[in-house]
Design a protein around this motif. Sequence first.
Motif, short mmCIF file in Angstrom:
data_model
loop_
_atom_site.label_atom_id
_atom_site.label_comp_id
_atom_site.label_asym_id
_atom_site.label_seq_id
_atom_site.Cartn_x
_atom_site.Cartn_y
_atom_site.Cartn_z
N MET A 65 -23.93 -31.58 23.92
CA MET A 65 -23.98 -32.56 22.84
C MET A 65 -24.38 -33.94 23.38
SD MET A 65 -21.13 -33.94 20.13
CE MET A 65 -20.31 -34.97 21.32
N TRP A 66 -23.75 -34.35 24.47
CA TRP A 66 -24.08 -35.67 25.03
C TRP A 66 -25.50 -35.70 25.59
CZ3 TRP A 66 -22.05 -40.46 25.07
CH2 TRP A 66 -20.80 -40.61 24.46
N CYS A 67 -25.90 -34.64 26.27
CA CYS A 67 -27.28 -34.61 26.80
C CYS A 67 -28.30 -34.62 25.68
CB CYS A 67 -27.48 -33.38 27.68
SG CYS A 67 -26.61 -33.47 29.24
N ALA A 68 -28.06 -33.85 24.63
CA ALA A 68 -28.99 -33.84 23.49
C ALA A 68 -29.03 -35.20 22.82
CB ALA A 68 -28.58 -32.76 22.49
N PHE A 108 -21.57 -18.19 15.12
CA PHE A 108 -22.12 -19.44 14.60
C PHE A 108 -22.03 -20.55 15.65
CE2 PHE A 108 -22.51 -22.96 11.56
CZ PHE A 108 -23.54 -22.48 10.77
N GLY A 109 -20.93 -20.56 16.39
CA GLY A 109 -20.76 -21.54 17.47
C GLY A 109 -21.81 -21.38 18.56
N LYS A 110 -22.13 -20.14 18.88
CA LYS A 110 -23.18 -19.89 19.87
C LYS A 110 -24.52 -20.44 19.39
CE LYS A 110 -23.66 -15.78 21.44
NZ LYS A 110 -23.67 -14.35 21.73
N ARG A 111 -24.80 -20.30 18.10
CA ARG A 111 -26.06 -20.79 17.55
C ARG A 111 -26.12 -22.32 17.63
NH1 ARG A 111 -28.13 -19.46 11.52
NH2 ARG A 111 -26.02 -20.14 11.08
N PHE A 114 -26.75 -23.30 21.20
CA PHE A 114 -28.14 -23.04 21.55
C PHE A 114 -29.06 -24.13 21.00
CE2 PHE A 114 -32.26 -20.87 20.78
CZ PHE A 114 -32.57 -20.59 22.10
N PHE A 115 -28.80 -24.56 19.77
CA PHE A 115 -29.58 -25.66 19.18
C PHE A 115 -29.44 -26.93 20.02
CE2 PHE A 115 -29.67 -29.40 16.35
CZ PHE A 115 -30.99 -29.33 15.93
N LEU A 116 -28.23 -27.26 20.41
CA LEU A 116 -28.02 -28.45 21.25
C LEU A 116 -28.71 -28.30 22.60
CD1 LEU A 116 -24.28 -29.18 20.41
CD2 LEU A 116 -26.23 -30.64 19.86
N ALA A 147 -34.70 -32.54 10.80
CA ALA A 147 -34.88 -31.55 9.73
C ALA A 147 -34.29 -30.20 10.13
CB ALA A 147 -36.36 -31.40 9.42
N ALA A 148 -34.45 -29.83 11.39
CA ALA A 148 -33.95 -28.52 11.84
C ALA A 148 -32.44 -28.49 11.91
CB ALA A 148 -34.54 -28.18 13.21
N SER A 149 -31.80 -29.64 12.11
CA SER A 149 -30.33 -29.63 12.19
C SER A 149 -29.72 -29.22 10.85
CB SER A 149 -29.81 -31.00 12.62
OG SER A 149 -30.09 -31.99 11.67
N ALA A 150 -30.40 -29.49 9.76
CA ALA A 150 -29.90 -29.04 8.45
C ALA A 150 -29.91 -27.52 8.35
CB ALA A 150 -30.73 -29.65 7.34
N LEU A 151 -30.78 -26.87 9.10
CA LEU A 151 -30.82 -25.41 9.08
C LEU A 151 -29.58 -24.78 9.70
CD1 LEU A 151 -34.57 -24.83 10.05
CD2 LEU A 151 -33.52 -24.73 7.78
N LEU A 152 -28.80 -25.57 10.44
CA LEU A 152 -27.57 -25.06 11.03
C LEU A 152 -26.55 -24.68 9.95
CD1 LEU A 152 -27.04 -27.50 14.01
CD2 LEU A 152 -27.70 -25.10 14.12
N LEU A 153 -26.72 -25.23 8.77
CA LEU A 153 -25.79 -24.94 7.69
C LEU A 153 -26.00 -23.56 7.08
CD1 LEU A 153 -25.76 -28.39 5.91
CD2 LEU A 153 -24.02 -27.44 7.41
N LEU A 154 -27.15 -22.95 7.35
CA LEU A 154 -27.41 -21.62 6.82
C LEU A 154 -26.54 -20.59 7.55
CD1 LEU A 154 -31.29 -21.67 6.54
CD2 LEU A 154 -29.63 -21.97 4.72
#
Length: 155
Positions: A65-68, A108-111, A114-116, A147-154
């Motif tokens: 999270m901090w690196c991202a 979901f946490g793994k996803r 991975f995004f971060l 925009a892609a961070s909103a896809l995390l809600l799916l």
Amino acid sequence: MYSIVVENIYMLVIVTLISVLQNAFFALKVEKECRSVNPNPAAFERVSCANRNCMDSYPTFLAVMWCAGLCLSQAPASFAGVIYLVVRQKYFVGYMGQTSQSTPGFLFGKRVLFFLFLMCIVGIFNYLLVRFCSSDYKEYVETITSAASALLLLP
């Protein structure tokens, strides 16, 4: 200069402090189960195991999270961090019931992690492009990750 640095990390700091409060909540749940009047070894084992699992992934979450946030953009990183905390809460509560109820939270946490992680890689790659090729794509990448961070809600 100090105010510029704070402006760039305050959302990450807020998410980090919320995660500390969440860790304290988990620890209180373990302590409460341990000091219960009618101790149930199976319930204590589930709560303790859920707490250990959350603590095992906590350094990884903070690091990515901090690196991202520092390498790319703090807003999507902070948003993903909040989503991760909600998912971790779901995992913990699900684990207290039956271990099979925690599986969706785990996946979901793994996803989210991975995004971060991808945000970190893209931020580092953009830095290298700026440094060695004089090509800066940070604005484009920030727009895409926002925009892609909103896809995390799916689901």
